[in-house]
Write a protein that holds these residues in place. Sequence first.
Motif, PDB file in Angstrom:
ATOM      1  N   ASN A 264      -1.063  -4.341   5.459  1.00 30.10           N
ATOM      2  CA  ASN A 264      -1.111  -2.888   5.261  1.00 30.10           C
ATOM      3  C   ASN A 264      -0.015  -2.182   6.052  1.00 30.10           C
ATOM      4  O   ASN A 264       0.596  -1.229   5.561  1.00 30.10           O
ATOM      5  CB  ASN A 264      -2.488  -2.350   5.649  1.00 30.10           C
ATOM      6  CG  ASN A 264      -3.544  -2.664   4.609  1.00 30.10           C
ATOM      7  OD1 ASN A 264      -3.220  -3.080   3.497  1.00 30.10           O
ATOM      8  ND2 ASN A 264      -4.803  -2.474   4.963  1.00 30.10           N
ATOM      9  N   ALA A 265       0.227  -2.657   7.275  1.00 31.80           N
ATOM     10  CA  ALA A 265       1.290  -2.055   8.083  1.00 31.80           C
ATOM     11  C   ALA A 265       2.647  -2.230   7.414  1.00 31.80           C
ATOM     12  O   ALA A 265       3.479  -1.312   7.386  1.00 31.80           O
ATOM     13  CB  ALA A 265       1.302  -2.677   9.477  1.00 31.80           C
ATOM     14  N   MET A 266       2.876  -3.415   6.842  1.00 34.51           N
ATOM     15  CA  MET A 266       4.155  -3.663   6.179  1.00 34.51           C
ATOM     16  C   MET A 266       4.271  -2.866   4.884  1.00 34.51           C
ATOM     17  O   MET A 266       5.360  -2.375   4.547  1.00 34.51           O
ATOM     18  CB  MET A 266       4.312  -5.163   5.915  1.00 34.51           C
ATOM     19  CG  MET A 266       5.645  -5.548   5.310  1.00 34.51           C
ATOM     20  SD  MET A 266       7.093  -5.038   6.297  1.00 34.51           S
ATOM     21  CE  MET A 266       6.937  -6.149   7.691  1.00 34.51           C
ATOM     22  N   VAL A 267       3.178  -2.731   4.148  1.00 38.68           N
ATOM     23  CA  VAL A 267       3.192  -1.900   2.940  1.00 38.68           C
ATOM     24  C   VAL A 267       3.628  -0.480   3.292  1.00 38.68           C
ATOM     25  O   VAL A 267       4.504   0.108   2.646  1.00 38.68           O
ATOM     26  CB  VAL A 267       1.803  -1.892   2.267  1.00 38.68           C
ATOM     27  CG1 VAL A 267       1.720  -0.783   1.209  1.00 38.68           C
ATOM     28  CG2 VAL A 267       1.508  -3.241   1.628  1.00 38.68           C
ATOM     29  N   ALA A 268       3.009   0.076   4.323  1.00 37.22           N
ATOM     30  CA  ALA A 268       3.348   1.438   4.735  1.00 37.22           C
ATOM     31  C   ALA A 268       4.805   1.537   5.180  1.00 37.22           C
ATOM     32  O   ALA A 268       5.528   2.483   4.831  1.00 37.22           O
ATOM     33  CB  ALA A 268       2.416   1.899   5.856  1.00 37.22           C
ATOM     34  N   ALA A 269       5.260   0.538   5.960  1.00 37.64           N
ATOM     35  CA  ALA A 269       6.633   0.565   6.473  1.00 37.64           C
ATOM     36  C   ALA A 269       7.650   0.486   5.335  1.00 37.64           C
ATOM     37  O   ALA A 269       8.670   1.187   5.337  1.00 37.64           O
ATOM     38  CB  ALA A 269       6.837  -0.582   7.450  1.00 37.64           C
ATOM     39  N   LEU A 270       7.392  -0.370   4.354  1.00 32.46           N
ATOM     40  CA  LEU A 270       8.334  -0.497   3.245  1.00 32.46           C
ATOM     41  C   LEU A 270       8.323   0.735   2.347  1.00 32.46           C
ATOM     42  O   LEU A 270       9.368   1.145   1.823  1.00 32.46           O
ATOM     43  CB  LEU A 270       8.018  -1.756   2.430  1.00 32.46           C
ATOM     44  CG  LEU A 270       8.253  -3.096   3.140  1.00 32.46           C
ATOM     45  CD1 LEU A 270       8.017  -4.256   2.179  1.00 32.46           C
ATOM     46  CD2 LEU A 270       9.647  -3.182   3.728  1.00 32.46           C
ATOM     47  N   ARG A 271       7.150   1.339   2.178  1.00 33.39           N
ATOM     48  CA  ARG A 271       7.095   2.578   1.392  1.00 33.39           C
ATOM     49  C   ARG A 271       7.918   3.675   2.062  1.00 33.39           C
ATOM     50  O   ARG A 271       8.633   4.427   1.382  1.00 33.39           O
ATOM     51  CB  ARG A 271       5.640   3.027   1.246  1.00 33.39           C
ATOM     52  CG  ARG A 271       4.911   2.355   0.091  1.00 33.39           C
ATOM     53  CD  ARG A 271       3.527   2.914  -0.096  1.00 33.39           C
ATOM     54  NE  ARG A 271       2.912   2.337  -1.290  1.00 33.39           N
ATOM     55  CZ  ARG A 271       1.615   2.101  -1.427  1.00 33.39           C
ATOM     56  NH1 ARG A 271       0.781   2.412  -0.436  1.00 33.39           N
ATOM     57  NH2 ARG A 271       1.141   1.580  -2.531  1.00 33.39           N
ATOM     58  N   ARG A 272       7.823   3.749   3.371  1.00 29.14           N
ATOM     59  CA  ARG A 272       8.598   4.766   4.087  1.00 29.14           C
ATOM     60  C   ARG A 272      10.099   4.525   3.933  1.00 29.14           C
ATOM     61  O   ARG A 272      10.898   5.450   4.092  1.00 29.14           O
ATOM     62  CB  ARG A 272       8.204   4.780   5.563  1.00 29.14           C
ATOM     63  CG  ARG A 272       6.837   5.393   5.838  1.00 29.14           C
ATOM     64  CD  ARG A 272       6.645   5.695   7.318  1.00 29.14           C
ATOM     65  NE  ARG A 272       6.570   4.482   8.119  1.00 29.14           N
ATOM     66  CZ  ARG A 272       5.437   3.842   8.418  1.00 29.14           C
ATOM     67  NH1 ARG A 272       4.269   4.300   7.958  1.00 29.14           N
ATOM     68  NH2 ARG A 272       5.455   2.755   9.159  1.00 29.14           N
ATOM     69  N   ARG A 273      10.468   3.298   3.648  1.00 24.85           N
ATOM     70  CA  ARG A 273      11.880   2.954   3.499  1.00 24.85           C
ATOM     71  C   ARG A 273      12.316   2.900   2.037  1.00 24.85           C
ATOM     72  O   ARG A 273      13.366   2.365   1.713  1.00 24.85           O
ATOM     73  CB  ARG A 273      12.154   1.628   4.211  1.00 24.85           C
ATOM     74  CG  ARG A 273      12.116   1.781   5.743  1.00 24.85           C
ATOM     75  CD  ARG A 273      11.943   0.452   6.456  1.00 24.85           C
ATOM     76  NE  ARG A 273      12.038   0.634   7.901  1.00 24.85           N
ATOM     77  CZ  ARG A 273      11.046   1.073   8.672  1.00 24.85           C
ATOM     78  NH1 ARG A 273       9.871   1.396   8.117  1.00 24.85           N
ATOM     79  NH2 ARG A 273      11.213   1.202   9.978  1.00 24.85           N
ATOM     80  N   GLY A 274      11.455   3.424   1.166  1.00 31.88           N
ATOM     81  CA  GLY A 274      11.860   3.621  -0.219  1.00 31.88           C
ATOM     82  C   GLY A 274      11.536   2.526  -1.198  1.00 31.88           C
ATOM     83  O   GLY A 274      11.939   2.605  -2.368  1.00 31.88           O
TER      84      GLY A 274
END
Length: 526
Positions: A41-51
């Motif tokens: 979940n943390a990685m999903v959020a991080a990648l979404r923030r990066r487009g």
Amino acid sequence: MPKVMNLGRLLTQAAERWPERAGLVQGERSWSWAELERRTNAMVAALRRRGIAPGDRVMIHARNGLVMFESLWVAFKLGAVWVPTNFRLTATEVAYLAEASGAKAMIYDRGFEDHADAARVAQRDLGLVLAIGTPRPGEAAYEALVAEPFEAAEAEPAEVDYDDTLWFFYTSGTTGRPKAAMLTHGQMAFVVTNHLADLMPGVDDSHASLVIAPLSHGAGIHALAQVARGAKSVLLSTERFDGAEAWELVERHRITNMFTVPSLLTMLVDHPAVDTVDHSSLRHVIYAGSPMYRVDQKRALEKLGPVIVQYYGLGEVTGNITVLAPTLHSLDDATSPAPIASCGVARTGTEIAILDIDGKRLPAGESGEICVRGPAVFKGYFNNPAANEKAFAHGWFHTGDLGFLDARGFLTITGRASDMYISGGSNVYPREIEEVLLAHPAVAEAAVVGLPHPKWGEAGIAVLVLRPGAAADAAEILAFLDGRIARYKRPARIVIWPELPKSGYGKVPKALVKQHLAERGEDQLA
């Protein structure tokens, strides 16, 4: 198109039901379902923030490990497409996959910096590169993104349709150029269910699976079924197969199932530890990917008991073509409930037909091309309409393999329509190797054929014709292949002839090459 469950929710469901239980184990480390859910979940959020958005391709080039395991759940939840590579590929081969897939992000393992660099050169839109180890300038550390704080809403799995792609399963054809088979959320929900019903009935949260093959391919699909039932997956400590470690893990973790290829299963059965460890927990030892010699099959039955399960399938059908259950295996040829050379009967929900060249269904006993249809069949090849037209002719998926069905529906494979062979569970395409061999300045002609190998199931022999006045030996040719093709694709033997056998049309039939090798006594591989 109807909305379906994002397959990434399988991990969420496991974390909700068994939060503190181990979901993944490697060496002395273990990760609970709750920890795996939090990290993804943390990685999903991080990648979404990066487009990174739904439909974007996320490539990973890594050995089996925590990141390889969890990256697929990250991609699924994002609504993105997971693009795993075989970690044994060269930098040039990975660069091609990055370009062909249109990857927007890449995760790479320690020691594969050259692969990441080659991918960035080939795919200009590869804007995000994550290092599992120490990042270099212009890259990010995978673990640093996992450590970023996030809100629950940022990690909510994307809404998906039945036909939304979640995985580029790279396969190939007679051209040797890898093609991306598009697997979808709806299709894979069926595949997971089918694996649990036909291959491993009874798997539950008390079970454990040993992972000894790369998660980038069949073993990754096998792992999805384990997560669906809360069964933990146990990885070998390194990417190198170690029979002693494998059997020790079977005993320590009370392993109930594993996915293998015939060559690996034979190595396990031949290892002396099979006679000293307690492997009575095993229920389903699955083998697929290439034919298994009858003598090896019998030895596996003698050592392990009635637990081996065979299936036949391609990446495009995610393995869901046939199954030969434990009850259909026998030590006695005379009383076997299944034909000795058969790979089993159709999987639940799969229809098999033997078609002639005009697409006409052939009767029992007649050989033709093995064709299938059903919900396990992939959506099609990415950006390859010509391949799709050929693959789906007459309303069936054409496997390219030849065989026949008997009156009871048992399938026997008699050969391959293409010249592809399978070495150690990996597909090898002769034309790809031939093209590299022909780049050597001394080589005028090349023909590669796959022949039986006592360890790897099959391996290649390269028959070469040198240019007039040129000189080269086998050692020089093999050295030339270093860095140009993956080691598992390298021919096990190289022979040099004055000319290649040719048909009346000037072609070089592989059957004729094999015939000449046998006549010359050069067809044996040790």
